[in-house]
Design a protein around this motif. Structure first.
Motif, PDB file in Angstrom:
ATOM      1  N   LEU A  17       0.868  -1.213   0.107  1.00 51.40           N
ATOM      2  CA  LEU A  17       0.123   0.073  -0.042  1.00 51.40           C
ATOM      3  C   LEU A  17       0.962   1.112   0.168  1.00 51.40           C
ATOM      4  N   PHE A  18       1.775   1.171   0.873  1.00 49.88           N
ATOM      5  CA  PHE A  18       2.614   2.412   1.054  1.00 49.88           C
ATOM      6  C   PHE A  18       3.497   2.633  -0.488  1.00 49.88           C
ATOM      7  N   THR A  19       3.957   1.486  -1.058  1.00 53.09           N
ATOM      8  CA  THR A  19       4.715   1.456  -2.401  1.00 53.09           C
ATOM      9  C   THR A  19       3.816   2.259  -3.514  1.00 53.09           C
ATOM     10  N   MET A  20       2.567   1.799  -3.583  1.00 59.09           N
ATOM     11  CA  MET A  20       1.371   2.464  -4.448  1.00 59.09           C
ATOM     12  C   MET A  20       1.464   3.774  -4.396  1.00 59.09           C
ATOM     13  N   PHE A  21       1.150   4.286  -3.040  1.00 57.77           N
ATOM     14  CA  PHE A  21       1.022   5.646  -2.789  1.00 57.77           C
ATOM     15  C   PHE A  21       2.247   6.345  -3.170  1.00 57.77           C
ATOM     16  N   CYS A  22       3.616   5.893  -2.988  1.00 55.93           N
ATOM     17  CA  CYS A  22       4.791   6.569  -3.305  1.00 55.93           C
ATOM     18  C   CYS A  22       4.792   6.731  -4.833  1.00 55.93           C
ATOM     19  N   ALA A  23       4.386   5.504  -5.447  1.00 54.79           N
ATOM     20  CA  ALA A  23       4.413   5.233  -7.025  1.00 54.79           C
ATOM     21  C   ALA A  23       3.541   6.219  -7.747  1.00 54.79           C
ATOM     22  N   LEU A  24       2.456   6.527  -7.065  1.00 56.58           N
ATOM     23  CA  LEU A  24       1.511   7.137  -7.796  1.00 56.58           C
ATOM     24  C   LEU A  24       1.904   8.813  -7.652  1.00 56.58           C
ATOM     25  N   GLY A  25       2.424   9.283  -6.551  1.00 52.32           N
ATOM     26  CA  GLY A  25       2.905  10.454  -6.267  1.00 52.32           C
ATOM     27  C   GLY A  25       4.070  10.856  -7.214  1.00 52.32           C
ATOM     28  N   LEU A  26       5.110   9.813  -7.352  1.00 44.95           N
ATOM     29  CA  LEU A  26       6.236  10.146  -8.179  1.00 44.95           C
ATOM     30  C   LEU A  26       6.039  10.089  -9.765  1.00 44.95           C
ATOM     31  N   THR A  27       4.943   9.374  -9.972  1.00 47.61           N
ATOM     32  CA  THR A  27       4.379   9.428 -11.537  1.00 47.61           C
ATOM     33  C   THR A  27       3.865  10.717 -11.783  1.00 47.61           C
ATOM     34  N   LEU A  28       3.039  11.010 -11.034  1.00 45.44           N
ATOM     35  CA  LEU A  28       2.509  12.526 -11.288  1.00 45.44           C
ATOM     36  C   LEU A  28       3.582  13.606 -11.333  1.00 45.44           C
ATOM     37  N   THR A  29       4.663  13.310 -10.262  1.00 48.74           N
ATOM     38  CA  THR A  29       5.642  14.570 -10.191  1.00 48.74           C
ATOM     39  C   THR A  29       6.652  14.467 -11.509  1.00 48.74           C
ATOM     40  N   PHE A  30       6.913  13.333 -11.955  1.00 46.19           N
ATOM     41  CA  PHE A  30       7.704  13.017 -13.126  1.00 46.19           C
ATOM     42  C   PHE A  30       7.145  13.659 -14.444  1.00 46.19           C
ATOM     43  N   VAL A  31       5.695  13.369 -14.632  1.00 48.99           N
ATOM     44  CA  VAL A  31       4.854  13.838 -15.874  1.00 48.99           C
ATOM     45  C   VAL A  31       5.004  15.466 -15.615  1.00 48.99           C
ATOM     46  N   GLY A  32       4.888  15.910 -14.582  1.00 51.64           N
ATOM     47  CA  GLY A  32       5.070  17.506 -14.398  1.00 51.64           C
ATOM     48  C   GLY A  32       6.259  17.964 -14.706  1.00 51.64           C
ATOM     49  N   ILE A  33       7.253  17.336 -14.498  1.00 51.24           N
ATOM     50  CA  ILE A  33       8.518  17.763 -14.605  1.00 51.24           C
ATOM     51  C   ILE A  33       9.239  17.794 -16.082  1.00 51.24           C
ATOM     52  N   PHE A  34       8.785  16.368 -16.724  1.00 49.11           N
ATOM     53  CA  PHE A  34       9.266  16.144 -18.131  1.00 49.11           C
ATOM     54  C   PHE A  34       8.545  16.158 -19.157  1.00 49.11           C
ATOM     55  N   PHE A  35       7.178  16.161 -18.878  1.00 46.30           N
ATOM     56  CA  PHE A  35       6.303  16.023 -20.142  1.00 46.30           C
ATOM     57  C   PHE A  35       5.310  17.366 -20.071  1.00 46.30           C
ATOM     58  N   ARG A  36       5.628  18.261 -19.557  1.00 49.18           N
ATOM     59  CA  ARG A  36       4.779  19.642 -19.548  1.00 49.18           C
ATOM     60  C   ARG A  36       5.639  20.714 -19.869  1.00 49.18           C
TER      61      ARG A  36
END
Length: 205
Positions: free
Chosen positions: A161-180
């Motif tokens: 469960l904690f890994t899922m929370f971290c993966a979701l947050g990191l995915t959104l952060t990387f999309v905002g950094i590199f793909f916007r």
């Protein structure tokens, strides 16, 4: 008149009948009268031996410090490569007469800014962070399989469960950094989508 003292009575110890000898009487026999030696009674199996228990202790040096030194070296190389191949997000001097249209949030808030592109501000800015915080707080109460476990391998539900929370947050952060890119439009890094857009990573809009 002479005072004559009678000689003290001598205590006579009669031999004990062998048929009535107790264990205490046997132990009172002098060592010289015993027909055996004490060392002959000690067997090898009776010697106390300290058994070495399995030990999972890991020393700080070199086990822990070697891993930390390797991680620090890899992170330093990564930051050096980032500085060599990615332009720093520097712009012209600030002008108080010109207000920028849109600006990217700091990297630790880019996940929330990315959610604002998909959901209503109430959902993205209030309900989602509240759900993540409350869910992370309830993880110990959800995983009730082994309450005395201290190893991550024994708390698989909490780790997943904690890994899922971290993966979701990191995915959104990387999309905002590199793909916007400009206007917070979806772009692919290093591929220009507009005539006035330079290829690269758009850290600021």
């Amino acid at each position: 008149m002479t005072d004559t003292k009678s000689p003290p009575d001598k205590r006579v110890v009669l031999p004990v009948d062998p048929a009535r000898r107790t264990e205490i009487d046997k132990q009172r026999v002098p060592m010289s009268a015993r027909p055996y030696r004490l060392l002959a009674l000690v067997k090898q199996d009776a010697v106390v031996r300290v058994q070495k228990e399995p030990d999972d202790t890991v020393m700080t040096w070199p086990h822990l410090l070697a891993i930390e030194f390797l991680a620090a070296g890899m992170m330093s190389v990564f930051l050096l490569l980032m500085g060599l191949f990615i332009n720093a997000p520097l712009e012209e001097l600030a002008n108080s007469n010109v207000t920028p249209a849109v600006a990217k949030a700091p990297w630790y808030f880019l996940g929330l800014q990315e959610l604002l592109a998909y959901f209503h501000p109430t959902v993205a800015g209030v309900l989602t962070p509240l759900l993540v915080l409350v869910g992370a707080g309830f993880i110990p109460y959800v995983d009730r399989g082994n309450l005395t476990a201290t190893r991550p391998s024994e708390r698989k539900t909490a780790v997943i469960l904690f890994t899922m929370f971290c993966a979701l947050g990191l995915t959104l952060t990387f999309v905002g950094i590199f793909f916007r890119g400009p206007g917070y439009s979806f772009v692919i890094p290093y591929l220009p989508f507009f005539e006035n857009t330079s290829p690269g990573l758009h850290f600021s809009l």
